[in-house]
Design an enzyme around this catalytic site. Structure first.
Site, PDB file in Angstrom:
ATOM      1  N   HIS A 266       0.842  -1.199   0.000  1.00 60.32           N
ATOM      2  CA  HIS A 266       0.000   0.000   0.000  1.00 60.32           C
ATOM      3  C   HIS A 266       0.878   1.251   0.000  1.00 60.32           C
ATOM      4  O   HIS A 266       1.086   1.875  -1.029  1.00 60.32           O
ATOM      5  CB  HIS A 266      -0.916  -0.078   1.223  1.00 60.32           C
ATOM      6  CG  HIS A 266      -2.014   0.932   1.256  1.00 60.32           C
ATOM      7  ND1 HIS A 266      -2.267   1.821   0.247  1.00 60.32           N
ATOM      8  CD2 HIS A 266      -2.959   1.189   2.202  1.00 60.32           C
ATOM      9  CE1 HIS A 266      -3.308   2.569   0.557  1.00 60.32           C
ATOM     10  NE2 HIS A 266      -3.747   2.211   1.747  1.00 60.32           N
ATOM     11  N   HIS A 305      -1.468  -0.193 -11.975  1.00 58.38           N
ATOM     12  CA  HIS A 305      -2.390   0.161 -10.890  1.00 58.38           C
ATOM     13  C   HIS A 305      -3.636  -0.700 -11.002  1.00 58.38           C
ATOM     14  O   HIS A 305      -4.054  -1.041 -12.108  1.00 58.38           O
ATOM     15  CB  HIS A 305      -2.772   1.651 -10.992  1.00 58.38           C
ATOM     16  CG  HIS A 305      -3.368   2.184  -9.729  1.00 58.38           C
ATOM     17  ND1 HIS A 305      -4.699   2.056  -9.431  1.00 58.38           N
ATOM     18  CD2 HIS A 305      -2.800   2.825  -8.682  1.00 58.38           C
ATOM     19  CE1 HIS A 305      -4.921   2.606  -8.250  1.00 58.38           C
ATOM     20  NE2 HIS A 305      -3.799   3.077  -7.771  1.00 58.38           N
ATOM     21  N   ASP A 361       3.521   6.673  -7.407  1.00 57.45           N
ATOM     22  CA  ASP A 361       4.753   6.403  -6.669  1.00 57.45           C
ATOM     23  C   ASP A 361       6.011   6.477  -7.520  1.00 57.45           C
ATOM     24  O   ASP A 361       7.118   6.466  -6.989  1.00 57.45           O
ATOM     25  CB  ASP A 361       4.682   5.008  -6.018  1.00 57.45           C
ATOM     26  CG  ASP A 361       3.646   4.975  -4.931  1.00 57.45           C
ATOM     27  OD1 ASP A 361       3.660   5.902  -4.108  1.00 57.45           O
ATOM     28  OD2 ASP A 361       2.825   4.056  -4.912  1.00 57.45           O
TER      29      ASP A 361
HETATM   30  C1  LIG Z   1      -0.237  -1.965  -8.661  1.00 52.69           C
HETATM   31  C2  LIG Z   1      -0.347  -3.451  -8.955  1.00 52.69           C
HETATM   32  C3  LIG Z   1      -0.278  -4.230  -7.607  1.00 52.69           C
HETATM   33  C4  LIG Z   1      -1.707  -3.737  -9.635  1.00 52.69           C
HETATM   34  O1  LIG Z   1      -1.848  -5.081  -9.755  1.00 52.69           O
HETATM   35  P1  LIG Z   1      -3.096  -5.778 -10.487  1.00 52.69           P
HETATM   36  O2  LIG Z   1      -4.178  -4.801 -10.777  1.00 52.69           O
HETATM   37  O3  LIG Z   1      -3.472  -6.947  -9.654  1.00 52.69           O
HETATM   38  O4  LIG Z   1      -2.496  -6.187 -11.897  1.00 52.69           O
HETATM   39  P2  LIG Z   1      -1.874  -7.593 -12.275  1.00 52.69           P
HETATM   40  O5  LIG Z   1      -0.879  -8.016 -11.235  1.00 52.69           O
HETATM   41  O6  LIG Z   1      -3.029  -8.524 -12.569  1.00 52.69           O
HETATM   42  O7  LIG Z   1      -1.083  -7.262 -13.615  1.00 52.69           O
HETATM   43  C5  LIG Z   1      -1.561  -7.497 -14.931  1.00 52.69           C
HETATM   44  C6  LIG Z   1      -0.385  -7.882 -15.817  1.00 52.69           C
HETATM   45  O8  LIG Z   1       0.602  -6.837 -15.832  1.00 52.69           O
HETATM   46  C7  LIG Z   1       1.841  -7.276 -15.263  1.00 52.69           C
HETATM   47  N1  LIG Z   1       2.326  -6.213 -14.374  1.00 52.69           N
HETATM   48  C8  LIG Z   1       1.588  -5.473 -13.519  1.00 52.69           C
HETATM   49  N2  LIG Z   1       2.347  -4.550 -12.944  1.00 52.69           N
HETATM   50  C9  LIG Z   1       3.592  -4.714 -13.424  1.00 52.69           C
HETATM   51  C10 LIG Z   1       4.808  -4.055 -13.191  1.00 52.69           C
HETATM   52  N3  LIG Z   1       4.878  -3.035 -12.344  1.00 52.69           N
HETATM   53  N4  LIG Z   1       5.901  -4.482 -13.855  1.00 52.69           N
HETATM   54  C11 LIG Z   1       5.812  -5.514 -14.736  1.00 52.69           C
HETATM   55  N5  LIG Z   1       4.684  -6.183 -15.002  1.00 52.69           N
HETATM   56  C12 LIG Z   1       3.585  -5.786 -14.355  1.00 52.69           C
HETATM   57  C13 LIG Z   1       1.502  -8.535 -14.469  1.00 52.69           C
HETATM   58  O9  LIG Z   1       2.603  -9.389 -14.364  1.00 52.69           O
HETATM   59  C14 LIG Z   1       0.383  -9.111 -15.321  1.00 52.69           C
HETATM   60  O10 LIG Z   1       0.985  -9.695 -16.450  1.00 52.69           O
HETATM   61  P3  LIG Z   1       0.371 -11.053 -17.076  1.00 52.69           P
HETATM   62  O11 LIG Z   1      -0.989 -10.697 -17.543  1.00 52.69           O
HETATM   63  O12 LIG Z   1       1.317 -11.431 -18.175  1.00 52.69           O
HETATM   64  O13 LIG Z   1       0.362 -12.055 -15.962  1.00 52.69           O
HETATM   65  C15 LIG Z   1       0.790  -3.906  -9.900  1.00 52.69           C
HETATM   66  O14 LIG Z   1       0.700  -3.203 -11.130  1.00 52.69           O
HETATM   67  C16 LIG Z   1       2.167  -3.714  -9.258  1.00 52.69           C
HETATM   68  O15 LIG Z   1       2.604  -4.567  -8.496  1.00 52.69           O
HETATM   69  N6  LIG Z   1       2.870  -2.582  -9.560  1.00 52.69           N
HETATM   70  C17 LIG Z   1       4.170  -2.317  -8.980  1.00 52.69           C
HETATM   71  C18 LIG Z   1       4.031  -1.820  -7.541  1.00 52.69           C
HETATM   72  C19 LIG Z   1       3.532  -0.399  -7.461  1.00 52.69           C
HETATM   73  O16 LIG Z   1       4.030   0.477  -8.146  1.00 52.69           O
HETATM   74  N7  LIG Z   1       2.553  -0.197  -6.575  1.00 52.69           N
HETATM   75  C20 LIG Z   1       2.012   1.129  -6.333  1.00 52.69           C
HETATM   76  C21 LIG Z   1       0.591   1.229  -6.732  1.00 52.69           C
HETATM   77  S1  LIG Z   1       0.033   2.902  -6.530  1.00 52.69           S
END
Ligand SMILES: CC(C)(COP(=O)(O)OP(=O)(O)OC[C@H]1O[C@@H](n2cnc3c(N)ncnc32)[C@H](O)[C@@H]1OP(=O)(O)O)[C@@H](O)C(=O)NCCC(=O)NCCS
Length: 426
Positions: A266, A305, A361
């Site tokens: 978070h 996101h 972020d």
């Molecule tokens: C924010 C976050 C948790 C959202 O997750 P989510 O909505 O559950 O999205 P998913 O994990 O289902 O991702 C969808 C696809 O994109 C990929 N993906 C998502 N974020 C990614 C990232 N930052 N880098 C590389 N690949 C990413 C996933 O591996 C997935 O790929 P696939 O379909 O081949 O399996 C995720 O994008 C993430 O972990 N980002 C990095 C951490 C971050 O910056 N968090 C701050 C949020 S404000």
């Protein structure tokens, strides 16, 4: 068109008609769908990915269009024209204040910034290397012991007093936690300064008679606070609402929110972005790094996101704030890596196909570092910014007649009734 959903239970052949309101069906309406004496149908939704837990009139997000609005006002306009305290008033009261209302609100906040000396001693009791978020969470919770009447949550005047206190004292608690970790004497609030200028003074003042932060840095931090002020039903807000639904005092409910924010999924992502940029070290290493991400070895932190699938409107605003801050502090060498990384990722099919864009972020950590905050303080800054949002959501919750104590169902997967086995027979 009828706003209903027809459901056939193939186990029994019976048909049901469920009302659709605001794009949702009531989970409780599913209870009537049952086989014999078995419990009625329920929904299973770990992480609440498709379940609305409340009605709320505070923050609107359209993730596909990249829209974020507080009480209907676009975040871009608020970041440009408003102040953090004005935005807090808006979140809490639903309307922008008149000049008189704003003056009185700012005055009240300013005169509630001091904390009880015992609370100062309480913070002093932490170990020298205590994490400031742990100290913040504990001291917010401790506030409930200083204001026991806060538990009278049905009295609107009393609620307002606690809301004022909490927004006023949050920077003081955050700054004291920081000074404690640094081994520096605590700096008391200065009522001559604005909310954010006073926070910076409590953090960074040493022997000078009055600490004066650069106006451009104050403005940048105000913008960051505004961007973080609310984000509808995120993890920490859900924690505040869930704990608040037991009708506990608001300090205890907000302490739960601070705890939720502390988690790396978070509030901790910007710290991870900085670590990633440091690891990449030079723009020459970016292609290898990107290949690693595409190969599933790691994530590009600060990208993607759950809600925003087009762009994160807060990221666009932060990029501009970055320029303003670096004009004062000099450019953070990691910025070049971040910009190059962003450029390459935005053109790469892997990221385009998955709708991965920079989130709030990606750049906020660079600004915080340029403002000389150590990484452990990043989440504290987020908590200070989010406090009016938590309180607006809490206030909405306690006045919402439809709300009940939060108590999800479970699907029991354990063993059923069996006889106790004495220890010597196990
Ligand atoms: C924010 C976050 C948790 C959202 O997750 P989510 O909505 O559950 O999205 P998913 O994990 O289902 O991702 C969808 C696809 O994109 C990929 N993906 C998502 N974020 C990614 C990232 N930052 N880098 C590389 N690949 C990413 C996933 O591996 C997935 O790929 P696939 O379909 O081949 O399996 C995720 O994008 C993430 O972990 N980002 C990095 C951490 C971050 O910056 N968090 C701050 C949020 S404000």
């Amino acid at each position: 068109m009828t706003d209903t959903l027809s459901v056939r239970d193939n186990r029994t052949g019976r048909d049901y008609e469920l009302a659709i309101t605001d794009g949702t069906i009531r989970a409780a309406d599913l209870k009537q769908i049952a086989v014999g004496d078995e419990p009625g149908l329920a929904t299973y939704d770990p992480g609440f990915v498709n379940t609305a837990s409340c009605r709320s009139a505070i923050t609107f997000i359209d993730g596909d269009a990249g829209i974020l609005e507080y009480r209907g006002y676009p975040i871009e306009q608020l970041a440009e024209h408003s102040t953090f305290l004005e935005v807090s008033y808006l979140l809490l009261n639903g309307e922008l204040p008149s000049q008189d209302q704003l003056d009185s609100w700012v005055h009240n906040i300013t005169y509630h910034t001091f904390i009880h000396e015992n609370l100062k001693q309480f913070i002093q009791g932490f170990r020298y290397d205590a994490h400031p978020m742990g100290m913040l969470m504990a001291s917010v919770s401790a506030l409930s012991t200083f204001y026991p009447t806060a538990s009278n949550i049905s009295d609107p005047e009393n609620r307002q007093l606690q809301i004022t206190r909490m927004i006023a004292k949050m920077p003081t608690l955050g700054a004291f936690a920081y000074r404690h970790q640094q081994g520096k004497p605590y700096v008391y609030p200065d009522n001559e300064l604005s909310y954010t200028a006073n926070f910076l003074a409590m953090l960074f003042k040493m022997s000078e008679p009055a600490y004066k932060a650069d106006e451009r840095l104050i403005k940048a931090l105000e913008v960051l606070f505004i961007l973080h002020a609310d984000h509808e039903q995120n993890c920490s807000t859900n924690a505040v609402r869930s704990v608040g639904s037991s009708q506990v005092d608001p300090y205890s409910a907000v302490a739960a929110g601070v705890g939720a924010l502390y988690g790396p999924l978070h509030g901790g992502a910007n710290e991870a972005v900085l670590a990633m940029l440091r690891r990449i070290r030079s723009t020459d290493n970016i292609p290898d790094f990107i290949e690693g991400v595409k190969g599933g070895k790691e994530k590009l932190m600060g990208f993607g996101h759950r809600v925003y699938k087009n762009h994160d409107p807060r990221a666009t605003i932060i990029k501009k704030a970055c320029d303003d801050v670096f004009e004062v502090t000099g450019v953070n060498p990691l910025l070049k890596i971040a910009q190059e990384l962003e450029k390459i990722a935005l053109e790469d099919e892997y990221f385009v196909k998955r709708k991965l864009y920079p989130n709030v972020d990606f750049y906020s950590g660079l600004i915080y570092e340029a403002l000389q905050f150590p990484p452990e303080m990043f989440t504290v800054l987020f908590a200070i910014g989010r406090t009016p949002g938590w309180l607006a959501q809490w206030s909405e919750l306690v006045q919402d007649k439809e709300q009940k104590i939060a108590r999800p169902k479970q699907i029991y997967t354990g063993i059923r009734t069996r006889d106790f086995v004495p220890i010597n027979e196990r």
